[in-house]
Design a protein around this motif. Structure first.
Motif, short mmCIF file in Angstrom:
data_model
loop_
_atom_site.label_atom_id
_atom_site.label_comp_id
_atom_site.label_asym_id
_atom_site.label_seq_id
_atom_site.Cartn_x
_atom_site.Cartn_y
_atom_site.Cartn_z
N THR A 25 0.91 -1.10 -0.18
CA THR A 25 0.16 0.11 -0.02
C THR A 25 0.88 1.29 -0.03
OG1 THR A 25 -0.09 0.01 2.41
CG2 THR A 25 -2.01 -1.16 1.24
N CYS A 26 0.41 2.44 -0.59
CA CYS A 26 0.95 3.74 -0.68
C CYS A 26 -0.01 4.68 -0.95
CB CYS A 26 2.39 3.68 -1.43
SG CYS A 26 2.22 3.19 -3.06
N ASN A 27 0.30 5.79 -0.96
CA ASN A 27 -0.30 7.09 -1.45
C ASN A 27 0.25 7.97 -2.26
OD1 ASN A 27 -3.48 6.85 -1.08
ND2 ASN A 27 -3.15 7.58 0.68
N THR A 28 -0.17 8.11 -3.46
CA THR A 28 0.42 9.06 -4.53
C THR A 28 1.91 9.23 -4.34
OG1 THR A 28 0.09 10.74 -2.95
CG2 THR A 28 -1.61 10.41 -4.68
N GLN A 29 2.69 8.18 -4.57
CA GLN A 29 4.37 8.21 -4.68
C GLN A 29 4.65 8.20 -5.97
OE1 GLN A 29 6.25 7.91 -2.10
NE2 GLN A 29 4.33 8.22 -0.82
N VAL A 30 6.03 8.82 -6.21
CA VAL A 30 6.39 9.18 -7.40
C VAL A 30 7.46 7.96 -7.84
CG1 VAL A 30 6.02 11.46 -7.63
CG2 VAL A 30 8.11 10.67 -6.71
N ASN A 31 7.72 7.03 -6.84
CA ASN A 31 8.61 6.01 -7.09
C ASN A 31 8.23 4.66 -6.38
OD1 ASN A 31 11.06 4.19 -7.04
ND2 ASN A 31 12.32 5.91 -6.69
N ASN A 32 7.97 3.69 -7.13
CA ASN A 32 7.54 2.51 -7.00
C ASN A 32 8.44 2.02 -5.61
OD1 ASN A 32 5.54 0.32 -7.38
ND2 ASN A 32 7.37 -1.03 -7.84
N ASN A 33 9.69 2.12 -5.46
CA ASN A 33 10.16 1.84 -4.32
C ASN A 33 9.80 2.41 -3.03
OD1 ASN A 33 12.11 0.39 -5.76
ND2 ASN A 33 13.51 2.08 -6.29
N ASN A 34 8.86 3.45 -3.12
CA ASN A 34 8.19 4.32 -1.82
C ASN A 34 6.95 3.32 -1.47
OD1 ASN A 34 10.53 6.13 -1.70
ND2 ASN A 34 9.38 7.49 -2.92
N CYS A 35 6.64 2.21 -2.22
CA CYS A 35 5.26 1.61 -1.87
C CYS A 35 5.94 0.35 -1.29
CB CYS A 35 4.80 1.42 -3.26
SG CYS A 35 4.12 2.91 -4.00
N LYS A 36 6.24 0.25 -0.35
CA LYS A 36 6.98 -1.12 0.30
C LYS A 36 6.13 -1.42 1.49
CE LYS A 36 10.83 -1.61 -1.81
NZ LYS A 36 11.04 -2.63 -2.68
N GLY A 37 5.17 -0.34 1.92
CA GLY A 37 4.18 -0.55 2.96
C GLY A 37 3.41 -2.03 2.79
N GLN A 38 3.05 -2.78 3.78
CA GLN A 38 2.27 -3.86 3.58
C GLN A 38 0.96 -3.78 4.60
OE1 GLN A 38 4.47 -7.61 4.19
NE2 GLN A 38 6.20 -6.87 2.74
N GLN A 39 0.00 -4.29 4.20
CA GLN A 39 -1.45 -4.38 4.91
C GLN A 39 -1.98 -5.54 4.79
OE1 GLN A 39 -3.84 -1.02 3.74
NE2 GLN A 39 -5.21 -1.42 5.40
N ASN A 40 -2.66 -6.24 5.92
CA ASN A 40 -3.40 -7.06 5.72
C ASN A 40 -4.72 -6.45 5.53
OD1 ASN A 40 -1.82 -9.39 6.37
ND2 ASN A 40 -2.03 -8.63 8.65
N CYS A 41 -5.45 -7.16 4.48
CA CYS A 41 -6.73 -6.63 4.07
C CYS A 41 -7.90 -7.24 4.80
CB CYS A 41 -7.00 -7.20 2.59
SG CYS A 41 -5.53 -6.65 1.73
N ASP A 42 -7.82 -7.57 6.21
CA ASP A 42 -8.94 -8.12 6.90
C ASP A 42 -10.14 -7.02 6.89
OD1 ASP A 42 -7.61 -10.34 7.77
OD2 ASP A 42 -6.74 -9.23 9.65
N GLY A 43 -11.20 -7.52 6.53
CA GLY A 43 -12.40 -6.62 6.34
C GLY A 43 -12.38 -5.70 5.36
N ILE A 44 -11.30 -5.33 4.59
CA ILE A 44 -11.06 -4.42 3.79
C ILE A 44 -11.54 -4.63 2.49
CG2 ILE A 44 -9.51 -2.69 2.50
CD1 ILE A 44 -8.13 -2.80 5.34
N GLY A 45 -10.98 -5.78 1.96
CA GLY A 45 -11.14 -6.32 0.55
C GLY A 45 -10.42 -7.69 0.32
N GLN A 46 -10.65 -8.25 -0.74
CA GLN A 46 -10.10 -9.41 -1.23
C GLN A 46 -9.08 -9.08 -2.62
OE1 GLN A 46 -10.04 -12.37 0.30
NE2 GLN A 46 -10.87 -11.09 1.99
N VAL A 47 -8.89 -7.89 -3.01
CA VAL A 47 -7.86 -7.71 -4.07
C VAL A 47 -7.13 -6.50 -3.89
CG1 VAL A 47 -8.47 -6.85 -6.46
CG2 VAL A 47 -10.22 -7.99 -5.52
N CYS A 48 -6.04 -6.73 -4.34
CA CYS A 48 -4.97 -5.85 -4.09
C CYS A 48 -5.00 -4.61 -5.74
CB CYS A 48 -3.51 -6.36 -4.21
SG CYS A 48 -3.15 -7.34 -2.94
#
Length: 124
Positions: A25-48
């Motif tokens: 997960t990440c929000n409005t990043q200009v580099n994919n390397n800044n998108c390293k945050g991980q989130q469990n999708c419990d109750g949020i959804g079944q798709v990345c």
């Protein structure tokens, strides 16, 4: 027997993996390397979901999230492009965009069922 085999094969494509899906997960990043945050999708959804907006080849704006549903989308504008991709396996949205991937269980069941059909047919 053949009807049961067809039912098992068809049902295997609709099986959902157990446990919680994990997405980058990440929000409005200009580099994919800044998108390293991980989130469990419990109750949020079944798709990345990955949303990449490219501006005239200068830079990309990348957002990634867990979501309940996702519609893949691509559009090419005069000043850039937008690509929304969806996938449903753990950490499958590592790159800027990826396709839906079938799980290993579904592939193994489909191959096994195909082999069983071939063997049953050859005996008739």
């Amino acid at each position: 027997m053949k009807a049961l085999l067809i039912f098992v094969v068809a049902g295997s494509f609709f099986m959902q993996p157990t446990g919680s899906l994990k997405c980058y997960t990440c929000n409005t990043q200009v580099n994919n390397n800044n998108c390293k945050g991980q989130q469990n999708c419990d109750g949020i959804g079944q798709v990345c979901k990955t949303d990449v907006i490219g501006v005239v080849g200068l830079f990309n704006v990348i957002s990634k999230e867990c979501t309940a549903s996702c519609d893949p989308y691509f559009s090419d504008f005069k000043v850039g492009r937008r690509n929304v991709s969806c996938c449903a396996t753990d950490l499958c949205n590592v790159n800027g965009a990826s396709d839906f991937k079938m799980g290993y269980v579904q592939v193994a069941l489909a191959l096994s069922a195909s082999l069983a059909c071939i063997l049953l047919r050859s005996r008739l």
